[in-house]
Design an enzyme around this catalytic site. Structure first.
Site, PDB file in Angstrom:
ATOM      1  CD  GLU A 140      -2.986  -1.012   2.258  1.00  0.00           C
ATOM      2  OE1 GLU A 140      -3.569   0.063   2.436  1.00  0.00           O
ATOM      3  OE2 GLU A 140      -3.227  -2.035   2.926  1.00  0.00           O
ATOM      4  CB  CYS A 143       3.060   7.451   3.000  1.00  0.00           C
ATOM      5  SG  CYS A 143       3.163   6.330   4.399  1.00  0.00           S
ATOM      6  CB  CYS A 176       5.022  -4.968   9.981  1.00  0.00           C
ATOM      7  SG  CYS A 176       6.413  -4.252  10.905  1.00  0.00           S
ATOM      8  CB  CYS A 178       3.893  -1.681  17.135  1.00  0.00           C
ATOM      9  SG  CYS A 178       5.664  -1.537  16.805  1.00  0.00           S
ATOM     10  CB  CYS A 221       0.865  -0.684  14.310  1.00  0.00           C
ATOM     11  SG  CYS A 221       1.116  -0.673  12.531  1.00  0.00           S
ATOM     12  CB  CYS A 281       0.019   6.731  10.874  1.00  0.00           C
ATOM     13  SG  CYS A 281       0.822   8.077  10.069  1.00  0.00           S
TER      14      CYS A 281
HETATM   15  N1  SAH Z   1       7.968   0.538  10.888  1.00  0.00           N
HETATM   16  C1  SAH Z   1       8.219   1.934  10.705  1.00  0.00           C
HETATM   17  C2  SAH Z   1       7.347   2.607   9.668  1.00  0.00           C
HETATM   18  C3  SAH Z   1       5.883   2.250   9.612  1.00  0.00           C
HETATM   19  S1  SAH Z   1       4.682   2.976  10.642  1.00  0.00           S
HETATM   20  C4  SAH Z   1       8.066   2.656  12.020  1.00  0.00           C
HETATM   21  O1  SAH Z   1       7.627   2.051  12.981  1.00  0.00           O
HETATM   22  O2  SAH Z   1       8.443   3.815  12.104  1.00  0.00           O
HETATM   23  C5  SAH Z   1       4.673   4.704  10.433  1.00  0.00           C
HETATM   24  C6  SAH Z   1       4.253   5.423  11.715  1.00  0.00           C
HETATM   25  O3  SAH Z   1       2.879   5.190  12.061  1.00  0.00           O
HETATM   26  C7  SAH Z   1       5.070   4.979  12.913  1.00  0.00           C
HETATM   27  O4  SAH Z   1       5.478   6.094  13.641  1.00  0.00           O
HETATM   28  C8  SAH Z   1       4.047   4.159  13.679  1.00  0.00           C
HETATM   29  O5  SAH Z   1       4.392   4.028  15.016  1.00  0.00           O
HETATM   30  C9  SAH Z   1       2.779   4.946  13.453  1.00  0.00           C
HETATM   31  N2  SAH Z   1       1.546   4.214  13.773  1.00  0.00           N
HETATM   32  C10 SAH Z   1       1.340   2.888  13.764  1.00  0.00           C
HETATM   33  N3  SAH Z   1       0.074   2.590  14.113  1.00  0.00           N
HETATM   34  C11 SAH Z   1      -0.553   3.759  14.348  1.00  0.00           C
HETATM   35  C12 SAH Z   1      -1.887   4.117  14.717  1.00  0.00           C
HETATM   36  N4  SAH Z   1      -2.824   3.195  14.879  1.00  0.00           N
HETATM   37  N5  SAH Z   1      -2.166   5.428  14.857  1.00  0.00           N
HETATM   38  C13 SAH Z   1      -1.224   6.353  14.636  1.00  0.00           C
HETATM   39  N6  SAH Z   1       0.038   6.096  14.272  1.00  0.00           N
HETATM   40  C14 SAH Z   1       0.386   4.801  14.130  1.00  0.00           C
END
Ligand code: SAH
Length: 347
Positions: free
Chosen positions: A86, A99, A106, A110, A113, A333
């Site tokens: 995506e 983006c 992944c 986390c 996410c 995000c």
């Molecule tokens: N793996 C990388 C890039 C992908 S995520 C990283 O962790 O930086 C891009 C951003 O979105 C990261 O800062 C991540 O923590 C954030 N993110 C993930 N889930 C989210 C959510 N549900 N709401 C807001 N930001 C989120």
């Protein structure tokens, strides 16, 4: 199925045109990287048989959606093996930011996410990563975003995947973006949850690339509960690696902070975050949690957000609160992958 032209190194494109003179290879390289087109039939200076047999894209655009009055566009691409990729395009006044994803799924898990909860599918190869940029440029050429540059000016690795867990392919994709597409290294940002060896390797590359650290918690106790990788690469070492990046590249890192109601929106976290940001001379980007069906955390209310921002500035941090884009098309995000999930009935 034959390889996509993006899955062949720009230096080896001649292998796709074995019976053609070398200027044809240069023409093909220009079509792929400098002024890409969605359909090979539009590569007008190439012979018909080349255009007919060339496999251009490594994926097909399965879904294209737009939001925010046409200023945000999301693509769900599908690779022949079924992997989903995506990308989200965002038009602003002076820049057009793409983006992109570095992995399908992944492995970082986390807890806030959607992609992390879905799990790991596979790495994307360098061609699949850079083709997202070329595809967006080709799409912008036929349909620009009104009031924004008609080319991708900025790239952020904030889609699906952990880019520094896919280093070799990341590196080759960066090489092509910077040296072949001619994007300024300074306008490309790699975002990481804190893969320390990857941060150090990236710092040693010859590019002044941007680095964003997804911090989200300012002590190990809390960070361990949100980001499992923190138990392997704890905060103090992460800050040390970020400092190394700054010293080597001269680029200040940025800190990403997704604000979650009752989790990391306290005065105590604000104070600790401000201290880390000052040590690194980093800018803090705060966004509110985008809720997803796979995650429990919620966005704080407006007042709690304001209080947190005030605490940060009271403690001397340089911070900006950013409104999220693309929420209604699950393009914000951490929300990527949601549509696929609900359609497949996996939620
Ligand atoms: N793996 C990388 C890039 C992908 S995520 C990283 O962790 O930086 C891009 C951003 O979105 C990261 O800062 C991540 O923590 C954030 N993110 C993930 N889930 C989210 C959510 N549900 N709401 C807001 N930001 C989120």
């Amino acid at each position: 199925m034959s390889q996509s032209a993006y899955q062949v190194s720009p230096r080896e494109l001649g292998t796709l045109l074995p019976d053609q003179p070398s200027y044809r290879v240069d023409q093909l390289r220009e079509w792929l990287y400098e002024h890409p087109v969605l359909d090979p039939a539009d590569m007008t200076n190439l012979p018909g048989d080349v255009r007919n047999t060339l496999r251009l894209w490594p994926f097909a655009a399965e879904i294209e959606q737009s939001a925010d009055g046409g200023r945000t566009r999301k693509w769900l691409f599908r690779a022949p093996d079924g992997a989903s990729i995506e990308s989200v395009l965002m038009g602003y006044e002076r820049r057009t930011t793409l983006c992109i994803s570095s992995q399908a799924g992944c492995a970082m898990a986390c807890t806030f996410c959607a992609t992390g909860q879905f799990g790991f599918e596979r790495h994307l190869d360098a061609g699949e990563i850079v083709a997202q940029v070329a595809y967006a440029n080709a799409a912008l050429r036929s349909r620009p975003i009104a009031g924004s540059p008609a080319r991708v000016t900025n790239v952020v690795f904030m889609g699906m995947g952990e880019p520094l867990a896919n280093y070799t392919n990341l590196r080759e994709s960066l090489h092509r973006m910077i040296e072949v597409i001619d994007l300024a290294a300074r306008s490309v940002t790699v975002s990481t949850v804190g893969v320390i060896p990857g941060i150090r390797r990236l710092a040693d590359e010859p590019w002044q690339i941007g680095l964003a650290i997804s911090l989200h918690a300012a002590d190990d106790e809390l960070r361990n509960t949100l980001i499992p990788l923190n138990t392997r690469y704890p905060l103090a070492e992460l800050v040390e690696a970020a400092r190394y990046f700054f010293n080597r590249t001269g680029r200040r890192v940025s800190i990403e902070w997704t604000l979650m109601d009752g989790v990391n929106d306290t005065a105590d976290q604000a104070e600790k975050l401000a201290s880390i940001a000052q040590q690194l001379r980093a800018h803090v980007n705060v966004i509110a949690m985008n809720p997803t069906p796979l995650t429990a955390q919620q966005a704080p209310g407006r007042l709690a957000i304001d209080d947190f921002m005030k605490e940060l500035s009271r403690h001397g941090a340089n911070a900006t609160y950013r409104e999220t884009r693309g929420q209604e098309i699950d393009a914000a995000c951490g929300q990527l992958r949601i549509r696929g999930l609900t359609e497949e009935g996996e939620t």
